[in-house]
Design an enzyme around this catalytic site. Sequence first.
Site, mmCIF file in Angstrom:
data_model
loop_
_atom_site.group_PDB
_atom_site.id
_atom_site.type_symbol
_atom_site.label_atom_id
_atom_site.label_comp_id
_atom_site.label_asym_id
_atom_site.label_seq_id
_atom_site.Cartn_x
_atom_site.Cartn_y
_atom_site.Cartn_z
ATOM 1 N N GLU A 1 55.628 50.641 42.261
ATOM 2 C CA GLU A 1 56.252 49.511 42.054
ATOM 3 C C GLU A 1 55.921 49.026 40.651
ATOM 4 O OE1 GLU A 1 55.040 46.968 45.473
ATOM 5 O OE2 GLU A 1 55.958 48.403 46.792
ATOM 6 N N GLU B 1 56.627 54.639 50.552
ATOM 7 C CA GLU B 1 56.129 53.632 51.482
ATOM 8 C C GLU B 1 57.345 53.018 52.409
ATOM 9 O OE1 GLU B 1 54.154 50.581 49.502
ATOM 10 O OE2 GLU B 1 53.126 51.849 47.741
#
Length: 491
Positions: free
Chosen positions: A174, A294
């Site tokens: 991220e 994810e």
Amino acid sequence: MKNSMIICADQGKQKISRHIYGHFAEHLGRCIYEGLWVGEDSKIPNTRGIRSDVVKALKKLNVPNLRWPGGCFADEYHWMDGIGQREKRPTMINTHWGGVTENNHFGTHEFLELCGQLGCEPYICGNVGSGTVKEMSQWVEYINMDGKSPMADLRRRNGCETPWKVKWWGVGNESWGCGGNMRPEYYADEYRRYATYCRNYGDAGLYKIACGANSTDYSWTEVLMREAGRHMDGLSLHYYCGSGRTSRSATRYGAEDWFELLKKALLMEEIVARHSTIMDKYDPEKRVGLIVDEWGSWHEVEPGTNPGFLYQQNTMRDAMVAALTFNIFHSHADRVQMANIAQTINVLQAMILTEGAKMVLTPTYHVFEMFKVHQDSMLLPAHTSFGTYEMGNENIPQVSGSASRSAGGKINVSLCNLHHVADTVVECEIRGARFSGIRGRILATDSIGSHNTFEKPNSVKPEHFDGFKSSSKGTISVELPARSVVVLEIE
Ligand code: AHR
């Protein structure tokens, strides 16, 4: 409307990678500590510090890979703090997740021991946000270098003679958010620099995964593929579906919340399709994998628990999310090469919840167990026509389904009836194959909030299923109760 599924059993070009059934364990809340690692001196039965009950349960899922150490934690993790004698390892503050002190007792050796016990491949995410190129490069050398080198020698001094040969490496997590708040142009250059020094020692066959987009951020994918596509093997994608219209609770919700979560989960289809289209533009041969590392449902934490620990219960609604998401991944098997549910234990959409020495399997666990027949099976083309499930002025398909053929020739069909109260029937036509036997299993519940607890661990569990009739013409009529997941093995 009738639901129909025509399965072309003699066709299929694309295998469903077993890695789509991957897992994720972060240093977050009670996932690593308590969930997986209890330490060698614990009263909880363990093998070299790792919980034996949890390993035994996870082994039944054929876990193909495990991502670690994060998540957001990955970009503040310094791997050298997690090697050597445990008592001498420095501590740190886990600033992302509850501000707790991390003692670094679970580090590289413990993680790779866990993967060995599970029989799965490790997937390690390196630190770009607060690390250095040298640090990541040395981690790869420490783990994979066979001959004599500073890092290989250090590994040997820490008790491991031979390299682990870890293939899967993430370059940051991220990076658009907790991993450094970078712009895609900047990260693309950083990725290229870091990835250059992740050397491919011996026959490890390094597979480098660049940080990909946050759900519908298609411009991130465009920039990454354009600027760094040729330097990567995989590009990640994160998408969570959160509850809820009237309730964010994991267990207390109504029909509207049920519908809303499933509708959000179904958005995975559009998200994967649109990222894939962009990837196709730069990589028409589909060399670069889309790695959904994810995914899952994200609810409010259980009342009274640390909000930074993301501990949530798990109901039949989450099981439906898992099942329909797998059906979506299967249909994109040409691009989706790996996926990782967030997370394995005690965090978000977990397989297992623990409380001291107690352990409970969630409805999501059972979906992973039932669907494992699809791992490395051949995706079978299926023509589907499903009725709609309406709520107010919105609607979604009532049924989700997919089919595959195992190496041994069995046809696996997974079906879910998403409706919260209405039963339905699916007419499956098997073309191009004869069959003589069908074995069915079902996960179904008597209410929309059903879940397993430490007191009642078996409220939701798979049962034998015989709610189908087959005809000599090759059709199977399957009666799907409301809120159910069914897997048929046909031979
Ligand atoms: O899975 C929990 C967190 O969600 C991860 O640490 C992060 O990558 C994502 O935002």
